[in-house]
Enzyme design. Structure first.
Site, PDB file in Angstrom:
ATOM      1  N   HIS A  86      18.421  41.493  35.028  1.00  0.00           N
ATOM      2  CA  HIS A  86      18.037  40.733  36.233  1.00  0.00           C
ATOM      3  C   HIS A  86      18.452  41.617  37.409  1.00  0.00           C
ATOM      4  O   HIS A  86      19.436  41.353  38.100  1.00  0.00           O
ATOM      5  CB  HIS A  86      18.796  39.404  36.234  1.00  0.00           C
ATOM      6  N   ARG A 114      17.105  29.445  42.321  1.00  0.00           N
ATOM      7  CA  ARG A 114      17.417  30.448  43.332  1.00  0.00           C
ATOM      8  C   ARG A 114      16.430  31.614  43.356  1.00  0.00           C
ATOM      9  O   ARG A 114      15.959  32.025  44.419  1.00  0.00           O
ATOM     10  CB  ARG A 114      18.824  31.036  43.105  1.00  0.00           C
ATOM     11  N   THR A 115      16.171  32.182  42.184  1.00  0.00           N
ATOM     12  CA  THR A 115      15.357  33.401  42.172  1.00  0.00           C
ATOM     13  C   THR A 115      13.970  33.108  42.714  1.00  0.00           C
ATOM     14  O   THR A 115      13.469  33.799  43.608  1.00  0.00           O
ATOM     15  CB  THR A 115      15.297  33.971  40.745  1.00  0.00           C
ATOM     16  N   LYS A 144      -2.676  29.987  25.250  1.00  0.00           N
ATOM     17  CA  LYS A 144      -3.828  30.153  24.340  1.00  0.00           C
ATOM     18  C   LYS A 144      -3.710  31.450  23.547  1.00  0.00           C
ATOM     19  O   LYS A 144      -4.663  31.879  22.908  1.00  0.00           O
ATOM     20  CB  LYS A 144      -5.124  30.180  25.153  1.00  0.00           C
ATOM     21  N   ARG A 155       9.210  36.647  35.899  1.00  0.00           N
ATOM     22  CA  ARG A 155      10.342  36.263  35.050  1.00  0.00           C
ATOM     23  C   ARG A 155       9.776  35.954  33.676  1.00  0.00           C
ATOM     24  O   ARG A 155       8.960  35.043  33.521  1.00  0.00           O
ATOM     25  CB  ARG A 155      11.070  35.040  35.611  1.00  0.00           C
TER      26      ARG A 155
HETATM   27  C1  NCD Z   1      20.586  33.496  36.211  1.00  0.00           C
HETATM   28  C2  NCD Z   1      19.439  33.900  35.329  1.00  0.00           C
HETATM   29  O1  NCD Z   1      18.362  33.309  35.373  1.00  0.00           O
HETATM   30  O2  NCD Z   1      19.629  34.862  34.610  1.00  0.00           O
HETATM   31  N1  NCD Z   1      20.258  32.715  37.290  1.00  0.00           N
HETATM   32  C3  NCD Z   1      19.841  33.333  38.444  1.00  0.00           C
HETATM   33  O3  NCD Z   1      18.806  33.920  38.497  1.00  0.00           O
HETATM   34  N2  NCD Z   1      20.660  33.288  39.499  1.00  0.00           N
HETATM   35  C4  NCD Z   1      21.790  33.063  35.513  1.00  0.00           C
HETATM   36  C5  NCD Z   1      21.690  32.042  34.416  1.00  0.00           C
HETATM   37  O4  NCD Z   1      20.638  31.487  34.129  1.00  0.00           O
HETATM   38  O5  NCD Z   1      22.748  31.786  33.827  1.00  0.00           O
END
Ligand code: NCD
Length: 323
Positions: free
Chosen positions: A147, A67-68, A97, A119
């Site tokens: 997040h 999703r993200t 590396k 991320r």
């Molecule tokens: C979440 C995350 O990556 O923190 N997913 C997301 O971005 N919607 C939740 C998860 O991984 O449980």
């Protein structure tokens, strides 16, 4: 330096770095972000816009994502910008590396990107990157940290579904120690008057103490539970999350019992008619598909709102004006 990076965002202001949920003021969300996200739904439905023309965004993902990543990418495309994505960055970038995050960030500042969406697998990864970056950095999840953009789409969905964010009782359920979405959501809900938080989790993965301390400092009532049945009848929102099994817990070898955190049909029958169930996804056994037909379960609307919120964020951070 970090206080500048983490400066609060007020209405009328163009946000720069987005690192943690504490940055967002209630006024900015209500006056700027939510109305813009609403208008982005029309932009998306009618073929997109051009406000990100000539804008280039780099996405760098050290952890997996559906999703993200795809909603950030779609948001850029729908506003007429371009992007490139490094997935599995721990393996497929110079990180493999031994290159350190600050060097990678300085390098990415040389390629004329206008924004970095990161991320990272370590808490603080986004802050470290922002501290050497002259272009905006958006935290798309930093390990067991936060997040923040997920929390924005979560509160936007709650506001849309219930018509208010004031005086709500919210159960945050699941792996509250390692689940970063629950951290950002708790910080964000604390900004709305009258919020009461109910933290439901096995004892091994209770909500982080630093977040409870923040809630205490801001006079937000919060209680711990082990079984959702003790809170579901009273809450307006049940925010369910999965066990973060890919993040090993130091000192704990036996498996943790999450049975008190499962929202199935039986649990749903305890909830009020107006209450809603949210989940950041991906879901596992804690939210079985048997509940999906119930109109109180709004997880796919929540997903869709993620697109509109991220479009609104890019519009604010990088937009040229006319969309
Ligand atoms: C979440 C995350 O990556 O923190 N997913 C997301 O971005 N919607 C939740 C998860 O991984 O449980």
């Amino acid at each position: 330096m970090s206080s500048e990076i983490l400066a609060p965002i007020y209405p009328g202001q163009r946000p720069f770095h987005i690192i943690e949920a504490q940055q967002f003021t209630r006024e900015w969300m209500e006056e700027d972000l939510f109305p813009l996200a609403k208008s982005m739904e029309n932009v998306a439905d009618f073929g997109g816009g051009s406000s990100l023309r000539m804008k280039r965004v780099r996405l760098v993902f050290y952890e997996s994502s559906t999703r993200t990543q795809e909603s950030f990418e779609s948001a850029i495309e729908l506003l007429g910008g371009t992007y490139g994505t490094t997935t599995n960055a721990g393996e497929f970038s110079s990180a493999a590396k031994g290159e350190e995050l600050d060097d990678s960030a300085k390098v990415r500042n040389k390629y004329r990107y206008h924004c970095i969406v990161l991320r990272h697998n370590k808490e603080g990864g986004a802050l470290e990157t922002a501290s050497v970056s002259k272009i905006p950095v958006i935290n798309a999840g930093d390990g067991e940290g936060q997040h923040p953009t997920q929390a924005l789409l979560d509160v936007y969905t709650i506001h849309e579904q219930l018509g208010t964010l004031q005086g709500l009782e919210v159960a945050i359920i699941g792996d509250l120690l390692r689940g970063r979405t629950t951290h950002s959501l708790a910080y964000l809900l604390a900004k709305f008057p009258g919020t009461k938080l109910h933290f439901v989790s096995p004892p091994e993965v209770r909500m982080k103490q630093e977040i409870k301390d923040y809630l205490d400092r801001h006079n937000v009532p919060h209680l711990d539970y082990q079984d959702i049945r003790d809170v579901l009848p009273r809450v307006d929102i049940a925010y369910v999350t999965r066990p973060q099994l890919e993040r090993p817990l130091q000192g704990i070898t036996s498996s943790i019992d999450f049975r008190g955190c499962v929202v199935n049909l039986e649990a749903l029958s305890l909830m009020q008619p107006h209450a809603k169930v949210l989940h950041p996804m991906p879901r596992t056994f804690e939210l079985p598909k048997e509940v999906d037909e119930d109109l109180r379960v709004v997880i796919f609307r929540q997903v869709e709102n993620g697109l509109f919120i991220r479009m609104a964020l890019f519009q604010m951070i990088l937009g040229n004006g006319n969309r």
